[in-house]
Design an enzyme around this catalytic site. Sequence first.
Site, PDB file in Angstrom:
ATOM      1  N   GLY A 183       0.786  -1.227   0.000  1.00  0.00           N
ATOM      2  CA  GLY A 183       0.000   0.000   0.000  1.00  0.00           C
ATOM      3  C   GLY A 183       0.819   1.279   0.000  1.00  0.00           C
ATOM      4  O   GLY A 183       1.791   1.427  -0.736  1.00  0.00           O
ATOM      5  N   ASN A 234       3.494   4.776   9.368  1.00  0.00           N
ATOM      6  CA  ASN A 234       2.423   4.361   8.461  1.00  0.00           C
ATOM      7  C   ASN A 234       1.645   3.137   8.940  1.00  0.00           C
ATOM      8  O   ASN A 234       0.543   2.897   8.474  1.00  0.00           O
ATOM      9  CB  ASN A 234       3.028   4.082   7.076  1.00  0.00           C
ATOM     10  CG  ASN A 234       2.018   3.547   6.088  1.00  0.00           C
ATOM     11  OD1 ASN A 234       1.053   4.218   5.739  1.00  0.00           O
ATOM     12  ND2 ASN A 234       2.232   2.312   5.641  1.00  0.00           N
ATOM     13  N   VAL A 245       4.934  -2.944  15.908  1.00  0.00           N
ATOM     14  CA  VAL A 245       5.092  -1.602  16.465  1.00  0.00           C
ATOM     15  C   VAL A 245       4.443  -1.440  17.835  1.00  0.00           C
ATOM     16  O   VAL A 245       4.725  -0.461  18.537  1.00  0.00           O
ATOM     17  CB  VAL A 245       4.542  -0.524  15.503  1.00  0.00           C
ATOM     18  CG1 VAL A 245       5.324  -0.521  14.200  1.00  0.00           C
ATOM     19  CG2 VAL A 245       3.048  -0.702  15.259  1.00  0.00           C
ATOM     20  N   LYS A 281      -7.517   8.103  14.700  1.00  0.00           N
ATOM     21  CA  LYS A 281      -6.971   9.136  13.822  1.00  0.00           C
ATOM     22  C   LYS A 281      -7.109  10.531  14.433  1.00  0.00           C
ATOM     23  O   LYS A 281      -6.241  11.386  14.231  1.00  0.00           O
ATOM     24  CB  LYS A 281      -7.631   9.056  12.438  1.00  0.00           C
ATOM     25  CG  LYS A 281      -7.280   7.769  11.687  1.00  0.00           C
ATOM     26  CD  LYS A 281      -5.762   7.573  11.570  1.00  0.00           C
ATOM     27  CE  LYS A 281      -5.373   6.320  10.841  1.00  0.00           C
ATOM     28  NZ  LYS A 281      -3.907   6.140  10.757  1.00  0.00           N
ATOM     29  N   TYR A 307     -12.117   3.511  14.542  1.00  0.00           N
ATOM     30  CA  TYR A 307     -11.027   3.954  13.666  1.00  0.00           C
ATOM     31  C   TYR A 307     -10.861   5.470  13.725  1.00  0.00           C
ATOM     32  O   TYR A 307      -9.741   5.988  13.836  1.00  0.00           O
ATOM     33  CB  TYR A 307     -11.310   3.509  12.232  1.00  0.00           C
ATOM     34  CG  TYR A 307     -10.279   3.966  11.238  1.00  0.00           C
ATOM     35  CD1 TYR A 307      -8.978   3.465  11.268  1.00  0.00           C
ATOM     36  CD2 TYR A 307     -10.603   4.900  10.258  1.00  0.00           C
ATOM     37  CE1 TYR A 307      -8.028   3.884  10.358  1.00  0.00           C
ATOM     38  CE2 TYR A 307      -9.657   5.324   9.333  1.00  0.00           C
ATOM     39  CZ  TYR A 307      -8.372   4.819   9.387  1.00  0.00           C
ATOM     40  OH  TYR A 307      -7.437   5.239   8.481  1.00  0.00           O
ATOM     41  N   SER A 353      -5.562  10.391   8.235  1.00  0.00           N
ATOM     42  CA  SER A 353      -6.696  10.066   7.379  1.00  0.00           C
ATOM     43  C   SER A 353      -7.642  11.252   7.399  1.00  0.00           C
ATOM     44  O   SER A 353      -7.611  12.069   8.332  1.00  0.00           O
ATOM     45  CB  SER A 353      -7.407   8.821   7.918  1.00  0.00           C
ATOM     46  OG  SER A 353      -8.672   8.643   7.301  1.00  0.00           O
TER      47      SER A 353
END
Length: 242
Positions: free
Chosen positions: A16, A84, A58, A153, A149, A136
């Site tokens: 991606g 990312n 991570v 963000k 989600y 995003s």
Amino acid sequence: MNIKDAKVLITGGNSGIGKATAKLLKEKGAQVIISGRNETTLKNTASELGIDYVKADVSDENQVQNMVQAAKDKMNGLNVLVNNAGYGYISKLIDIEADKFTDQFKTNILGATLCAKESAKHFIDQDYGNIINIGSTSSLKGSPTASPYVATKFALRGMTESWRNELRPHNIRVMQVNPSEVMTGFADNRVDNNPATKKYTNAEQQTKLRGEEIAHTISSLLEMDDRGFITEATVFATNPKV
């Protein structure tokens, strides 16, 4: 900065946006290390692009410490982190599962924090560095059924602003890129209580954003002279047909 002087660590770099960014920066002369949890795809991507990789989760602090040090050792330095790694957990409020909610925060928020923390230690020591967080358009507005989600963000955007103010005296630029819908494997990695897979039309495939547009944005942010920086860049498809 001159991209040819860039020594870049990209988390979630095996596909991606991460892969597209690694490819573009490598083509422009940067040294690039990618990381991720899936060693098979990491190996394949690294081999395809002619770069090196470090396997790491991570959300594990010890693994992140080893990853950052290994990247620095492999490139004889480190001056760019592209944060990312992340995935989406989509659910209606009444259907949210606590373990899935928590797991997403461990990757999207704790993971980004740990990577920035370890990289910032090196950047402060050398009085220079760049951190680019991949956010995003969900960091700018809420969406029905997407609160887990969206929460990650929104949190990332707040952390980006805080780190920016904290690290500017050390000549460290902290930036965020906010893509709208990108045609990558993100949907395949999504944890969704409604497992129906969306089918994209040929028109949508041709008009929605690709990883390449976000890679171009990241490269452009880095290439500004070090005396200045763009704090945040939001990227929309011009006419996505939906």
